[in-house]
Enzyme design. Structure first.
Site, short mmCIF file in Angstrom:
data_model
loop_
_atom_site.label_atom_id
_atom_site.label_comp_id
_atom_site.label_asym_id
_atom_site.label_seq_id
_atom_site.Cartn_x
_atom_site.Cartn_y
_atom_site.Cartn_z
N LYS A 39 0.98 49.05 116.15
CA LYS A 39 -0.48 49.28 116.06
C LYS A 39 -1.20 48.15 116.78
O LYS A 39 -0.84 46.99 116.65
CB LYS A 39 -0.88 49.31 114.59
CG LYS A 39 -2.05 50.20 114.26
CD LYS A 39 -1.78 51.67 114.47
CE LYS A 39 -2.52 52.57 113.49
NZ LYS A 39 -2.12 53.97 113.64
N THR A 87 3.14 53.94 112.75
CA THR A 87 2.19 52.89 113.13
C THR A 87 1.15 52.72 112.02
O THR A 87 0.59 51.64 111.86
CB THR A 87 1.50 53.21 114.48
OG1 THR A 87 0.66 54.34 114.33
CG2 THR A 87 2.51 53.44 115.58
N ASP A 88 0.94 53.78 111.24
CA ASP A 88 0.02 53.65 110.11
C ASP A 88 0.57 52.67 109.07
O ASP A 88 -0.18 51.91 108.45
CB ASP A 88 -0.21 55.04 109.49
CG ASP A 88 -1.31 55.01 108.47
OD1 ASP A 88 -2.47 54.75 108.86
OD2 ASP A 88 -1.03 55.20 107.26
N PHE A 189 -14.31 21.70 147.41
CA PHE A 189 -13.15 22.43 147.92
C PHE A 189 -13.11 22.26 149.43
O PHE A 189 -13.89 22.89 150.15
CB PHE A 189 -13.19 23.92 147.53
CG PHE A 189 -11.91 24.63 147.82
CD1 PHE A 189 -10.71 24.21 147.27
CD2 PHE A 189 -11.87 25.73 148.68
CE1 PHE A 189 -9.51 24.85 147.54
CE2 PHE A 189 -10.67 26.38 148.96
CZ PHE A 189 -9.49 25.94 148.39
N ARG A 206 -20.29 22.11 145.01
CA ARG A 206 -20.44 23.55 144.75
C ARG A 206 -20.56 23.77 143.24
O ARG A 206 -20.30 22.85 142.44
CB ARG A 206 -19.23 24.32 145.29
CG ARG A 206 -17.94 23.99 144.58
CD ARG A 206 -16.78 24.88 145.03
NE ARG A 206 -15.55 24.54 144.29
CZ ARG A 206 -14.42 25.21 144.37
NH1 ARG A 206 -14.32 26.25 145.18
NH2 ARG A 206 -13.37 24.84 143.66
N VAL A 259 -9.73 24.21 141.73
CA VAL A 259 -9.37 24.74 140.41
C VAL A 259 -7.91 24.36 140.12
O VAL A 259 -7.56 23.96 139.01
CB VAL A 259 -9.55 26.28 140.39
CG1 VAL A 259 -9.03 26.87 139.09
CG2 VAL A 259 -11.02 26.65 140.59
N GLN A 260 -7.06 24.47 141.15
CA GLN A 260 -5.64 24.18 140.96
C GLN A 260 -5.41 22.78 140.42
O GLN A 260 -4.67 22.58 139.44
CB GLN A 260 -4.89 24.34 142.30
CG GLN A 260 -4.66 25.76 142.75
CD GLN A 260 -5.78 26.34 143.61
OE1 GLN A 260 -6.94 25.93 143.51
NE2 GLN A 260 -5.46 27.32 144.43
N HIS A 288 -17.38 32.95 141.56
CA HIS A 288 -18.13 32.35 142.67
C HIS A 288 -19.64 32.49 142.52
O HIS A 288 -20.14 33.54 142.12
CB HIS A 288 -17.72 33.02 143.99
CG HIS A 288 -16.25 33.00 144.25
ND1 HIS A 288 -15.53 31.82 144.34
CD2 HIS A 288 -15.34 33.99 144.41
CE1 HIS A 288 -14.25 32.09 144.55
NE2 HIS A 288 -14.11 33.41 144.60
N1 AZA Z 1 -9.18 27.08 144.86
C1 AZA Z 1 -10.45 26.68 144.63
O1 AZA Z 1 -10.67 25.79 143.80
N2 AZA Z 1 -11.48 27.23 145.33
C2 AZA Z 1 -11.22 28.19 146.23
C3 AZA Z 1 -9.92 28.62 146.48
C4 AZA Z 1 -8.85 28.04 145.76
O2 AZA Z 1 -7.66 28.39 145.92
N3 AZA Z 1 -9.97 29.58 147.44
N4 AZA Z 1 -11.26 29.72 147.77
N5 AZA Z 1 -12.03 28.89 147.05
#
Ligand code: AZA
Length: 328
Positions: A39, A87-88, A189, A206, A259-260, A288
């Site tokens: 469930k 599932t009940d 970036f 940004r 971000v990575q 974005h």
């Molecule tokens: N990682 C980011 O932080 N900004 C981005 C990426 C990415 O891989 N690609 N475009 N903008």
């Protein structure tokens, strides 16, 4: 071309759980390879009353998904429903255990739910439970937290997932998701790979926004047997708070190169702070915000007016683990 669908007769000596297709005089067998059922979206709210003053209360509201695996093949291949725990019944179990057992924290309740199904039904081999907890928080009235009034603290969800099976496998994870954050500067970036398909411009300033989805896997030291003791010690709640704080602090304080890089730093910091965790996983959409061109009106736009792009979004995922190395 003749195609014949037929359940196998036991006299063919092939297991009943196969379907055979006669196709150009070849027999094609179709075994059931995986199956699970249960469930999903079982929702409840539990009230906990202070024994000394029942007007002082806590609430927890959750949505539970509970899936079983085991000796259920004939229900698929032979329309034999005899092994199916409906599932009940799964739903009823979730609700009855919510009444009889402790639901705080969700890691404890989820683990005990998996143990229950394995103990009660000998043909259940594995149980997968996922729980999402809604963000109800007490709010202040006349300068102090009200006894029994709550506000939903945004969209943020606390999560847990448990898999337990009869062979002793036990996987426990905790996490948070839908924690939406944005910073209006302090994110860059640049220096990325460029080729004839590249249109993105480098930026040293940004907007960065994401819906944080983070989870952490507990070490095998935590077991179904000691989960209650670990829960009573406050380990799950403290770790949730620590992971949330690391996420928010790093997001705010770091001048993010990407971000990575930021998510990797968050994950390693959580691993440093919580020794009982094996791995940390982040899944972050890059939502974005694009600078709007106002030059047609003779106006500059120094990172002030942005367009929130609904789609597409970047999506970046990573898992960071702890590796034991010999001492140097
Ligand atoms: N990682 C980011 O932080 N900004 C981005 C990426 C990415 O891989 N690609 N475009 N903008």
């Amino acid at each position: 071309m003749s195609t014949l669908y037929k359940k196998l007769n036991p006299s063919t000596c092939l297991p009943l759980k196969y379907i055979q297709i006669l196709h150009n005089n070849n027999i094609i067998i179709m075994p059931l390879t995986t199956s699970t059922y249960g469930k999903d979206n079982v929702k409840f709210l539990k009230v906990r009353k202070d024994p000394s003053n029942p007007k002082i209360q806590e609430v927890i509201e959750v949505s539970v998904c509970c899936l079983l695996t085991g000796n259920f093949d004939v229900s698929y291949t032979d329309a034999d429903n005899s092994p199916i725990v409906p599932t009940d019944t799964v739903k009823n179990t979730i609700l009855v255990l919510a009444k009889l057992q402790k639901v705080w924290p969700i890691e404890r309740y989820a683990t005990n739910l998996t143990s229950h199904f394995l103990e009660k039904y000998s043909h259940v081999h594995g149980v997968d439970v996922q729980i999402e907890q809604l963000p109800w928080k007490k709010y202040e009235v006349d300068g102090k937290l009200h006894e029994h009034s709550f506000v939903k603290n945004g969209t943020e969800i606390r999560t847990t997932s448990v898999y337990q099976n009869r062979d002793g496998e036990f996987k426990l994870k905790s996490g948070l998701k839908d924690l939406t954050v944005l910073k209006s500067t302090g994110s860059m970036f640049y220096g990325f790979h460029e080729c004839d398909f590249t249109t993105l411009k480098e930026t040293r300033d940004r907007i960065l926004s994401t819906d944080v989805d983070a989870s952490w896997a507990w070490k095998s030291q935590i077991t179904p047997k000691n989960v209650n003791a670990v829960a009573d010690k406050g380990t799950f709640d403290e770790t949730f708070q620590a992971a949330r704080k690391v996420t928010l602090d790093f997001f705010a304080k770091q001048n993010s190169p990407s971000v990575q890089a930021t998510m990797y730093d968050m994950a390693t910091e959580i691993l440093k702070q919580v020794p009982l965790i094996d791995t940390v996983t982040y899944q972050l959409p890059n939502k974005h915000y694009f600078l709007i061109d106002l030059s047609w009106k003779g106006l500059s736009n120094d990172n002030e007016i942005f367009y929130p792009s609904p789609h597409p979004n970047g999506l970046i995922k990573c898992t960071v683990a702890r590796e034991q190395r010999a001492k140097l």
